[in-house]
Design an enzyme around this catalytic site. Sequence first.
Site, PDB file in Angstrom:
ATOM      1  N   ASP A 451      67.672 -44.011 -21.607  1.00 43.44           N
ATOM      2  CA  ASP A 451      67.973 -43.205 -22.889  1.00 43.44           C
ATOM      3  C   ASP A 451      68.684 -44.523 -23.625  1.00 43.44           C
ATOM      4  O   ASP A 451      69.094 -45.488 -22.928  1.00 43.44           O
ATOM      5  CB  ASP A 451      68.963 -42.112 -22.613  1.00 43.44           C
ATOM      6  N   ASP A 521      64.678 -34.734 -29.689  1.00 46.54           N
ATOM      7  CA  ASP A 521      65.215 -33.729 -29.229  1.00 46.54           C
ATOM      8  C   ASP A 521      65.241 -32.563 -29.731  1.00 46.54           C
ATOM      9  O   ASP A 521      65.511 -31.543 -29.152  1.00 46.54           O
ATOM     10  CB  ASP A 521      66.778 -34.203 -29.164  1.00 46.54           C
TER      11      ASP A 521
HETATM   12  C1  DGJ Z   1      69.619 -37.879 -25.770  1.00 41.86           C
HETATM   13  C2  DGJ Z   1      67.973 -37.666 -25.106  1.00 41.86           C
HETATM   14  O1  DGJ Z   1      67.285 -37.438 -26.327  1.00 41.86           O
HETATM   15  C3  DGJ Z   1      68.257 -36.096 -24.440  1.00 41.86           C
HETATM   16  O2  DGJ Z   1      67.110 -35.853 -24.175  1.00 41.86           O
HETATM   17  C4  DGJ Z   1      69.148 -36.352 -23.461  1.00 41.86           C
HETATM   18  O3  DGJ Z   1      68.707 -36.969 -22.433  1.00 41.86           O
HETATM   19  C5  DGJ Z   1      70.486 -36.567 -23.916  1.00 41.86           C
HETATM   20  N1  DGJ Z   1      70.363 -37.877 -24.407  1.00 41.86           N
HETATM   21  C6  DGJ Z   1      71.724 -36.780 -22.823  1.00 41.86           C
HETATM   22  O4  DGJ Z   1      72.795 -37.256 -22.912  1.00 41.86           O
END
Ligand code: DGJ
Length: 702
Positions: A451, A521
Amino acid sequence: MAITFSKDRSIFSLDTQSSSYVFAIENGEHVRHLYWGPKVRNAADFQIRPVERVDSQDAAIDTMAEEYPPFGGLRYKTTAIKPRFPDGTRDLVFRFVEHSVRDGNELVIHLRDAHHKLFVDLHYRLYDDLNVIKRWVEVENRTSADVELSTLASAYFNLPGTDYFYSQVTGHWSAEHQIFRERLQPGRADFQCRKGLTGNTHSPYFILDRGATEERGEVYFGALAYGGNWNVTIESTQFHWVRVALGINSFDFALRLKKGERFATPAVFAGFTELGFSQMSHTMNDLARQIVLPQRARERIHPVLFNSWEATKFDISVHQQIALAKKAAKVGVELFVVDDGWFGQRNSDQAGLGDWVANKKKFPKGLKELTTAVNKLGMEFGLWIEPEMVNPDSNLYRKHPDWIYEFKNRTPTTARNQLVLNLTRPEVQKYLFSVIDALLTENNIAYIKWDMNRPISEPGARNLAPADQCSLWLRHTEAVYELVDALRAKHPHVTFEGCASGGGRIDYGTLGHFDQIWLSDNTDATDRLLIQEGYSYLYPIKAMRAWVTDVPNKITKKSTPLEFRFHSAMCGTLGLGGNLTNYTQKELALCAQKVAEYKRIRHIVQDGHVYRLKSIANGRFHAVQYVYRQAESVLFVFLTAQKYIESNYAVRLRGLDPARRYEVVRREDKFVAFGDYLMNVGISLKMMGDYVSELIHLRATS
Ligand code: DGJ
């Protein structure tokens, strides 16, 4: 032969199966673009007329279509390259040196400056059957001093006329890849990112069409393989040419090439088709699956995964994850991924980034207890990390406060309570490799979700000389790629998923190093249909992760039926992300049924071609079809809100063999029809209710 050269007239022709790309060397100094479009059999037919100046304000060199226009002379069009020599000279005067051909499919045009020993090589590699040209540029400094480059495009294109439409995506976190199409107007359209990553707003590509539809019409397209600060400029000129430049963003950029150094720009993959947007998507999908993605990702069908993020956020423990894993295994999940919250003092987003060791309270016996349990349940294990970041509240920061990007006498800005590690520093690179390597060596980990949840700010690096500070953005991206590649080399069985606050890292650079990407997300099944649609224009379905999550959706607060959520996520590589321990027996049974169904059709989705048949961008009905080698196909249909007068939907399929018979399976019903019937007459569907969806499976019987 794909690359032809007529010596007398210095014309180079690059022919793929159905396109030609032609340019000429003029007066030994200009690389003049002549043509890009449907195949032309004889490059010698090209008539090279002198370019006329319009008047003293509009010189011939500015109206000329050049393959790679440097800053210099009477050029005011978009610039491809701009140097700064030690004597203060800031232009380039090209001289053609020679050309060379490598492996029969790569042409290099060797240029140099008329005075300084700065060499610029234009590379063109052909993928004949895909109708794609890969372009990039290599610059070598053979002078006796440093040369600075402040503009450096990867590729430059000239399209004749100005009657084009351009398509791009727009959006932001949780609303990525909203596709739009606009008529090109005189002037410049600039798309870019200045954040140090690809970004959730636009995508590093161009799509220019001349009234194309999904099924037909001329489309030019090109995608930049780079996930750092990027820029795509489309300039519609008064001289009836459209210029397109793609490359590293000139914003806060300067690359110092030391004496003897050579730099290769990121590449651009470009193509042309007369068969509309679908063919463009198929070309790029094939390119990604055959050429771009890491070898293992090309060959693999991706497993169904479970990801813990939406289910348990930061509040995790070994027993709760084992409970989830048991449910996941029961419904057929093959890979169990623990997202954020497993390490350091990570009880919220306030602390812990940088300390990549399992939290003792949450995992008293280390990660092994969970990985062993997951493996015993017959699943692989995966883990989330965010290696480029550090929380000020972490052991790593307390020990190495100087390992971040910062400017002297300025307070570094936090975002999501975190700072960006200075990945240009060898110690940081070494540290990150060793902690991730240790994680992968000590635990049976098959999947890493990588990430990046904030942009770079205060782009200063203590270790870099003042003259190198503005190369930091580039060096950061290169360091990420090098780190992933080094980890892959040592742990070849591990799959890497790229993510940046959802879909902030989607580009052909990332796809060259990561197997998969996290698209958004936003896991709302309806919103996702549009996000997935926008993504599908240039990016490979195989790399696109999609989860089925709980309702009301955490972001949109919308509730849709479980089957609808499944069908939406089954349009990509399926994942589950809900809290399965709260599911009823009936819901778990539906999960098991849908996962099993996905396993039967996933090769069609992941390795097939996508056809966008109908979109909820224009109504309540959505239909998307995948076709695998004309032998199998799957059609997903969605109705978001019913209107009684519109209950019957006729869907004309695409991509089938007209002369083959297909068995069509729709729930309990089956029938057989020829491909031409299915594509011309179509399938008639009666759909009632809100948020209803179906999966229809077709298999060739002859
Ligand atoms: C952002 C990501 O897009 C999510 O899927 C998740 O992994 C969060 N970060 C975790 O902090």
